[in-house]
Scaffold this motif. Structure first.
Motif, mmCIF file in Angstrom:
data_model
loop_
_atom_site.group_PDB
_atom_site.id
_atom_site.type_symbol
_atom_site.label_atom_id
_atom_site.label_comp_id
_atom_site.label_asym_id
_atom_site.label_seq_id
_atom_site.Cartn_x
_atom_site.Cartn_y
_atom_site.Cartn_z
ATOM 1 N N SER A 34 47.216 49.038 17.267
ATOM 2 C CA SER A 34 48.626 49.048 16.903
ATOM 3 C C SER A 34 49.391 47.951 17.632
ATOM 4 C CB SER A 34 49.222 50.423 17.211
ATOM 5 O OG SER A 34 50.588 50.440 16.893
ATOM 6 N N ALA A 35 49.056 47.732 18.888
ATOM 7 C CA ALA A 35 49.734 46.708 19.684
ATOM 8 C C ALA A 35 49.565 45.315 19.074
ATOM 9 C CB ALA A 35 49.210 46.723 21.118
ATOM 10 N N TYR A 36 48.444 45.097 18.384
ATOM 11 C CA TYR A 36 48.191 43.809 17.745
ATOM 12 C C TYR A 36 48.520 43.828 16.254
ATOM 13 C CZ TYR A 36 46.458 41.926 22.015
ATOM 14 O OH TYR A 36 46.395 41.476 23.315
ATOM 15 N N GLY A 37 49.163 44.904 15.808
ATOM 16 C CA GLY A 37 49.610 44.966 14.422
ATOM 17 C C GLY A 37 48.490 45.092 13.417
ATOM 18 N N VAL A 38 47.359 45.638 13.837
ATOM 19 C CA VAL A 38 46.217 45.786 12.934
ATOM 20 C C VAL A 38 46.529 46.898 11.939
ATOM 21 C CG1 VAL A 38 43.781 46.386 12.779
ATOM 22 C CG2 VAL A 38 44.598 44.923 14.647
ATOM 23 N N ARG A 39 46.534 46.536 10.658
ATOM 24 C CA ARG A 39 46.836 47.497 9.591
ATOM 25 C C ARG A 39 45.612 47.792 8.731
ATOM 26 N NH1 ARG A 39 50.755 48.468 12.103
ATOM 27 N NH2 ARG A 39 52.846 47.685 11.826
ATOM 28 N N GLY A 40 44.659 46.873 8.737
ATOM 29 C CA GLY A 40 43.442 47.044 7.957
ATOM 30 C C GLY A 40 42.271 46.475 8.725
ATOM 31 N N VAL A 41 41.083 46.917 8.368
ATOM 32 C CA VAL A 41 39.885 46.415 9.038
ATOM 33 C C VAL A 41 38.935 45.831 8.000
ATOM 34 C CG1 VAL A 41 39.958 47.847 11.103
ATOM 35 C CG2 VAL A 41 38.952 48.784 9.034
ATOM 36 N N PRO A 42 38.192 44.805 8.354
ATOM 37 C CA PRO A 42 38.228 44.145 9.655
ATOM 38 C C PRO A 42 39.441 43.217 9.799
ATOM 39 C CG PRO A 42 36.664 43.031 8.210
ATOM 40 C CD PRO A 42 37.180 44.223 7.451
ATOM 41 N N THR A 43 39.946 43.156 11.017
ATOM 42 C CA THR A 43 40.954 42.162 11.385
ATOM 43 C C THR A 43 40.390 41.378 12.556
ATOM 44 O OG1 THR A 43 42.854 43.468 10.650
ATOM 45 C CG2 THR A 43 43.278 41.794 12.322
ATOM 46 N N LEU A 44 40.425 40.070 12.446
ATOM 47 C CA LEU A 44 39.950 39.195 13.510
ATOM 48 C C LEU A 44 41.155 38.511 14.142
ATOM 49 C CD1 LEU A 44 37.003 37.656 11.501
ATOM 50 C CD2 LEU A 44 36.821 39.326 13.336
ATOM 51 N N VAL A 45 41.254 38.600 15.454
ATOM 52 C CA VAL A 45 42.337 37.949 16.190
ATOM 53 C C VAL A 45 41.686 36.941 17.133
ATOM 54 C CG1 VAL A 45 44.246 38.267 17.808
ATOM 55 C CG2 VAL A 45 43.821 39.978 16.016
ATOM 56 N N LEU A 46 42.140 35.688 17.037
ATOM 57 C CA LEU A 46 41.590 34.629 17.875
ATOM 58 C C LEU A 46 42.598 34.259 18.957
ATOM 59 C CD1 LEU A 46 39.134 32.674 18.121
ATOM 60 C CD2 LEU A 46 40.534 31.009 16.897
ATOM 61 N N PHE A 47 42.100 34.245 20.192
ATOM 62 C CA PHE A 47 42.907 33.836 21.338
ATOM 63 C C PHE A 47 42.356 32.516 21.863
ATOM 64 C CE2 PHE A 47 43.012 38.449 21.216
ATOM 65 C CZ PHE A 47 44.342 38.742 21.458
ATOM 66 N N ALA A 48 43.244 31.606 22.214
ATOM 67 C CA ALA A 48 42.851 30.351 22.851
ATOM 68 C C ALA A 48 43.781 30.113 24.030
ATOM 69 C CB ALA A 48 42.925 29.192 21.864
ATOM 70 N N ASP A 49 43.193 29.832 25.182
ATOM 71 C CA ASP A 49 43.956 29.582 26.406
ATOM 72 C C ASP A 49 44.960 30.696 26.690
ATOM 73 O OD1 ASP A 49 42.595 27.149 26.811
ATOM 74 O OD2 ASP A 49 43.924 26.155 25.391
ATOM 75 N N GLY A 50 44.533 31.936 26.459
ATOM 76 C CA GLY A 50 45.355 33.089 26.800
ATOM 77 C C GLY A 50 46.399 33.487 25.779
ATOM 78 N N GLU A 51 46.491 32.760 24.672
ATOM 79 C CA GLU A 51 47.500 33.041 23.646
ATOM 80 C C GLU A 51 46.843 33.407 22.323
ATOM 81 O OE1 GLU A 51 50.858 32.901 24.228
ATOM 82 O OE2 GLU A 51 50.377 32.449 26.323
#
Length: 119
Positions: free
Chosen positions: A79-96
């Protein structure tokens, strides 16, 4: 000799997906590694199961660290990352957080995405 823990890993990517069970675990991974691809998944999700070999390959063959988050066991984190459906991929680079992709992705697409942040 110490076993491989998150604190020992430094910025060296893991060769296999790391299962994350809390926001603190994910924050630690993101702060310790340059590029982290986070796979928000569910065991009952067919496309998630089809994506599994692809994320394992990305973990093994790219400079990215791959984190896996079970959305059923970690609903607050999803929920904190706004995931509403799966799969959801979130990419972080340099901490962001730099990218979010919903749905099944091909290996070539993911490799190109990861490489754009690791090279």
């Amino acid at each position: 000799m110490a076993t491989d823990t998150a604190t020992d890993a430094g910025s060296t990517p893991a060769n296999e997906p790391i299962h994350v069970d809390s926001a603190d675990d994910l924050d630690a991974l993101v702060s310790e590694h340059n590029v982290v691809l986070t796979d928000f998944y569910a065991d009952w999700c067919g496309p998630c199961q089809m994506l599994e070999p692809t994320v394992e390959t990305i973990a093994a063959e790219t400079a990215a660290t791959v984190a896996k988050v079970d959305v059923d066991a970690n609903q607050q984190l999803a929920s904190a990352y706004g995931v509403r459906g799966v799969p959801t991929l979130v990419l972080f680079a340099d901490g962001e957080q730099v990218e979010e992709i919903v749905g099944l992705q091909g290996e070539d697409q993911l490799r190109t995405l990861v490489d754009s942040y690791t090279n």
